[in-house]
Write a protein that holds these residues in place. Sequence first.
Motif, PDB file in Angstrom:
ATOM      1  N   UNK A  95      51.006  55.018  28.056  1.00 29.95           N
ATOM      2  CA  UNK A  95      51.338  54.326  29.313  1.00 29.95           C
ATOM      3  C   UNK A  95      52.826  54.020  29.422  1.00 29.95           C
ATOM      4  N   UNK A  96      53.477  53.873  28.271  1.00 25.04           N
ATOM      5  CA  UNK A  96      54.872  53.427  28.292  1.00 25.04           C
ATOM      6  C   UNK A  96      55.863  54.592  28.264  1.00 25.04           C
ATOM      7  N   UNK A  97      55.443  55.705  27.655  1.00 21.87           N
ATOM      8  CA  UNK A  97      56.414  56.778  27.424  1.00 21.87           C
ATOM      9  C   UNK A  97      55.924  58.095  28.008  1.00 21.87           C
ATOM     10  N   UNK A  98      56.890  58.947  28.301  1.00 25.97           N
ATOM     11  CA  UNK A  98      56.578  60.274  28.808  1.00 25.97           C
ATOM     12  C   UNK A  98      56.371  61.198  27.614  1.00 25.97           C
ATOM     13  N   UNK A  99      55.135  61.322  27.179  1.00 30.64           N
ATOM     14  CA  UNK A  99      54.869  62.081  25.947  1.00 30.64           C
ATOM     15  C   UNK A  99      55.004  63.583  26.176  1.00 30.64           C
ATOM     16  N   UNK A 100      54.789  64.013  27.381  1.00 30.01           N
ATOM     17  CA  UNK A 100      54.936  65.446  27.658  1.00 30.01           C
ATOM     18  C   UNK A 100      56.386  65.865  27.438  1.00 30.01           C
ATOM     19  N   UNK A 101      57.294  64.985  27.886  1.00 30.41           N
ATOM     20  CA  UNK A 101      58.714  65.265  27.692  1.00 30.41           C
ATOM     21  C   UNK A 101      59.049  65.277  26.196  1.00 30.41           C
ATOM     22  N   UNK A 102      58.404  64.375  25.468  1.00 27.34           N
ATOM     23  CA  UNK A 102      58.662  64.299  24.031  1.00 27.34           C
ATOM     24  C   UNK A 102      58.173  65.558  23.319  1.00 27.34           C
ATOM     25  N   UNK A 103      57.012  66.075  23.762  1.00 23.78           N
ATOM     26  CA  UNK A 103      56.482  67.301  23.159  1.00 23.78           C
ATOM     27  C   UNK A 103      57.441  68.457  23.421  1.00 23.78           C
ATOM     28  N   UNK A 104      58.018  68.436  24.607  1.00 22.82           N
ATOM     29  CA  UNK A 104      58.973  69.490  24.956  1.00 22.82           C
ATOM     30  C   UNK A 104      60.205  69.402  24.056  1.00 22.82           C
ATOM     31  N   UNK A 105      60.674  68.175  23.835  1.00 21.71           N
ATOM     32  CA  UNK A 105      61.843  67.975  22.960  1.00 21.71           C
ATOM     33  C   UNK A 105      61.541  68.477  21.557  1.00 21.71           C
ATOM     34  N   UNK A 106      60.310  68.200  21.095  1.00 22.66           N
ATOM     35  CA  UNK A 106      59.931  68.615  19.746  1.00 22.66           C
ATOM     36  C   UNK A 106      60.055  70.122  19.582  1.00 22.66           C
ATOM     37  N   UNK A 107      59.592  70.871  20.567  1.00 23.61           N
ATOM     38  CA  UNK A 107      59.641  72.332  20.427  1.00 23.61           C
ATOM     39  C   UNK A 107      61.007  72.894  20.824  1.00 23.61           C
ATOM     40  N   UNK A 108      61.583  72.363  21.910  1.00 28.45           N
ATOM     41  CA  UNK A 108      62.814  72.961  22.418  1.00 28.45           C
ATOM     42  C   UNK A 108      64.037  72.527  21.601  1.00 28.45           C
ATOM     43  N   UNK A 109      64.252  71.190  21.444  1.00 28.23           N
ATOM     44  CA  UNK A 109      65.431  70.699  20.725  1.00 28.23           C
ATOM     45  C   UNK A 109      65.279  70.852  19.227  1.00 28.23           C
ATOM     46  N   UNK A 110      64.116  70.410  18.733  1.00 25.66           N
ATOM     47  CA  UNK A 110      63.991  70.291  17.276  1.00 25.66           C
ATOM     48  C   UNK A 110      63.288  71.496  16.662  1.00 25.66           C
ATOM     49  N   UNK A 111      62.833  72.407  17.476  1.00 23.19           N
ATOM     50  CA  UNK A 111      62.259  73.670  16.987  1.00 23.19           C
ATOM     51  C   UNK A 111      60.977  73.496  16.178  1.00 23.19           C
ATOM     52  N   UNK A 112      60.094  72.674  16.670  1.00 17.12           N
ATOM     53  CA  UNK A 112      58.763  72.631  16.069  1.00 17.12           C
ATOM     54  C   UNK A 112      57.980  73.821  16.613  1.00 17.12           C
ATOM     55  N   UNK A 113      57.152  74.419  15.760  1.00 17.13           N
ATOM     56  CA  UNK A 113      56.377  75.576  16.189  1.00 17.13           C
ATOM     57  C   UNK A 113      55.274  75.145  17.155  1.00 17.13           C
ATOM     58  N   UNK A 114      54.685  74.012  16.835  1.00 14.11           N
ATOM     59  CA  UNK A 114      53.588  73.512  17.657  1.00 14.11           C
ATOM     60  C   UNK A 114      53.905  72.074  18.022  1.00 14.11           C
ATOM     61  N   UNK A 115      53.668  71.669  19.238  1.00  9.43           N
ATOM     62  CA  UNK A 115      53.767  70.248  19.586  1.00  9.43           C
ATOM     63  C   UNK A 115      52.542  69.916  20.419  1.00  9.43           C
ATOM     64  N   UNK A 116      51.778  68.921  19.961  1.00  6.25           N
ATOM     65  CA  UNK A 116      50.560  68.558  20.677  1.00  6.25           C
ATOM     66  C   UNK A 116      50.518  67.059  20.933  1.00  6.25           C
ATOM     67  N   UNK A 117      49.959  66.711  22.077  1.00  5.61           N
ATOM     68  CA  UNK A 117      49.724  65.301  22.356  1.00  5.61           C
ATOM     69  C   UNK A 117      48.260  65.005  22.096  1.00  5.61           C
ATOM     70  N   UNK A 118      47.976  63.762  21.750  1.00 11.60           N
ATOM     71  CA  UNK A 118      46.577  63.383  21.532  1.00 11.60           C
ATOM     72  C   UNK A 118      46.372  61.949  21.961  1.00 11.60           C
ATOM     73  N   UNK A 119      45.198  61.674  22.522  1.00  9.53           N
ATOM     74  CA  UNK A 119      44.936  60.331  23.039  1.00  9.53           C
ATOM     75  C   UNK A 119      44.812  59.301  21.912  1.00  9.53           C
ATOM     76  N   UNK A 120      44.416  59.753  20.743  1.00 12.16           N
ATOM     77  CA  UNK A 120      44.019  58.806  19.691  1.00 12.16           C
ATOM     78  C   UNK A 120      44.116  59.575  18.372  1.00 12.16           C
TER      79      UNK A 120
END
Lengths: 208, 738
Positions: free
Chosen positions: B19-44
């Motif tokens: 609710x507080x953060x844009x996690x989709x943007x964070x997942x994008x940063x993980x793969x694009x900026x930091x070069x993670x192979x996989x970035x996934x969001x999860x509710x819990x």
Amino acid sequence: MSNLNQTMVEKYRNDFLNEVRANVEEGDWVNMCMQCGVCAGSCPLGPYWEHPPQEIFMMIRAGKREEVLTSTSMWMCTSCYNCIARCPRELPITHIMHGLAHYADRLGLAPKEQPTRKFANKFWDNLTKKGRVNELKLGLALYFMNGFMEGIKVAMANQKLGLNMIKTKRMNPMEIIGGHGVKDTSGLHAILKKAREIELAKAEEFKG
Amino acid sequence: MADEMKIGAYICKGCGIGERLDTAQMAQIATRDAKAAIAKEHEFLCNADGIKMIQDDIDNEGVNRVAIIGCSRRAKVEAFNFKDVAITRGNIREGVIWVRPDTDEARETTQDMADDYVRMAVIEAKFCKPPTPNEETAYNRHVLVVGGGVTGMTAAVEIAKAGYSATIVEKTGALGGAAAKSWKRIPQKSPYADPEDTGVADLIKFIEDSDKITVHLNSTLTKTSGAPGRFSADITAESGSTTTENFGAIVQASGYTEYDANQLPELGYGKSDNVVTQAELDAMALAADGGPIKTKDGKEVKSVAFVQCAGQRSDKEGHLNYCSGHCCSTSVKQAMYFKDQNPAIDTNVIYTDLRMPGAGGEDFYRSGQRKGVTFTKGCVTEVATGGSELEVKFKDLILNEDTSEKVDLVVLATGQVANSGLNIDEVGQDEPGEWKTNPESVLNLSYRQGKDIPQLTMGFNDSHFICFPYETRRTGIYTAGPVRRPMDMQQAMEDAVGAAMKAIQAVENAGKGRAAHPRAGDLSYPQFRREGCTQCKRCTVECPFGAIDEDEQRFPQFNEARCRRCGTCMGACPVRVISFENYSVDSVGQQIKNIDIPDEFEEKPRILALACENDAYPALDMAAMNRVEYSAFVRVVPVRCLGSVNLIWITDALNSGYDGAVLMGCKKGENYQCHFVKGSEMASVRMSKVDDTLQSLSLEPERVTTHEVAITDIERAPEIINEMAETIEKIGLSPFKF
């Protein structure tokens, strides 16, 4: 030196602690003091004492017999019970103070002019005679405690108060002759005699 | 598998993060900026489904580095426990949403903060390797116990009862130590009224009957080398014959020596035979065997004075400045020797402050009073030996007068002096190749830092006094009993049990290649690039645990089993050749360098906070739990110990445009709280030189501050961060923004 005092000195020699433990009411507790000083700090009259209870206990252990028994300190106790309530070692300090005073009086060592001692003796004599306090006699005795002229002066000063008390039936002038008492005076005297016997027997039985 | 790196970044949306953060943007940063192979969001993420998602990626997608972005690394450790992969944690719950207000103005900086923690977690994963087992592991279930007194015997008995074997090395010709020379001991059981049997005979009987305990009498250690799991000890008998045995761990119970009473002539010691020490009185009581205690000239003692604090708790030269802890109880015990035999004997304990430690102490004191032992609060000035009786002169502190007492016997309560061997701060180790046995030493270690265990103060061995009393600064060697601190027999026995259990832990940890306390279970170990090493010896000297020796060519030799994984060597190394698989100059340095530094016109400063993971980081976590807010400009990096902080991190941070740095470590000095004993001290020495770096960059010295933070500093830790933010507001942003 009174005979009793002489006897006790010879009996206990240098062991004043054991003398106190044997002969003073609740004196058996004295060796349990741990010298924390809470009693001395709790006493409302502490600043006026020659030696606060803590010091008295230490002096007993140090064998200062003369100094303790001739001290005015224990006579200063007003029985407020602050020290008993606060003593972490649960010593019945108030009782020990009265016990010491009583013992000093018995030995004839208590300071002669100490007013508490004087009053206590007069009260005791007055009370034990008939088992009831004769207030008129006790009051008059107190007036004349410090000499005849002094007594007249005090009596004159309280004249009005006395007359008012008689008027409102708070004081019976007839009490001066005999006065009221308990039903069985001789029974009371027997009780007191027995109590003294028990007390002496206890001291005899004490074994350190 | 380990060769091909594949980073999986997993962002949790639970606990209000979504609710507080844009996690989709964070997942994008993980793969694009930091070069993670996989970035996934999860509710819990920490529930079974989330864990399964990660485990599936590990099993099927070849993910071998897992960056979990959610709660603090201190939370959900058991849930996020994946085998054979490197795990890093991005702290966006305690580190971001819980310390930031949920307002529209704060939203942007809060999101920036979270984005950076994503970068940091993924980059850290990139520079970590999955742990590989240490090749240097040895399993030896045999414990060496140095000293055959009550402490040593108790330790050996406990070790044997736990199914391990023990060897006792005792210098003298008999087991029992000081206790065997005593008549009775201070009571250890309710009602704590009377002295009781020492129990030495029972201990000796157990040891004699046990097939798990061997005893070497009249023997000393002439050389001890190795590491937990593979200690090697030369046990040399008086005859000169030496046997070498291997052990998994060592318990040092070398005990104490009674303070030399000859230094107390004013108390009559040495002038009269009737002035004795407590140990001498116990010997007299042992000889009397329950009968009347007699003086040397055969006279029955009728009066005795116990002089407490003789030559101790005193600042006089040559005196002990500490309290030995047992002497008050011992004097009460000894006064009872007299009173129990004959109540008429006059016993007086002259004390300044009576201390009766332990659960039964107060009861024992009262029992003494009931038995008629007199206690006098006083300060003894002299014992006059001229007359037929001894005259104890003292100042009565209650009655405030100088007085004296005549007695037959005076007992001096002299204190305990630790048998801790050499003070290695004064007696250094022999040069390599010239190593010789030192008869003064207890352990005769071959360790580069010295032959015995380091001392903390007053001659006692260093043990982590505040948090972990059995730990010493030599892994796998545990001190117990009065060598560690002054104590009575009961405390020594409890100590022995603790040390025995620690020794068994050390045996097990060494066998599995795991770190001992406080990073218990850590499988990483220091690795170093030999070709880069300049042999400066800083790591060898600065290691708080003396883990590092030198090989024949004078290169550092890491004894992994001795290592506690604090990383102090890593912080010390000027050429940065020391690293751990999951903690290195790069794994932290790259995190620092890879955050987003806004340019100076955005007016968003960046503060680096290096927080000790043992105290400061939990304090910040707890502050977050209490929703204490702090600046959004800070980026907190947990470090194993402030001692592991390499100056290059600070230099790099300032060079890449950070505006300030705060270092939060533990209390140092004599009352240190550092889990690694010397780490925070090392850090403060190194940071005192950071001013040079700042000057060379023309930066204000206020930009870097070092603080001592305790785990309880829940309010203060965020305050330190906020103060730095204020300082930067005052002095302006760093000119190093690109």
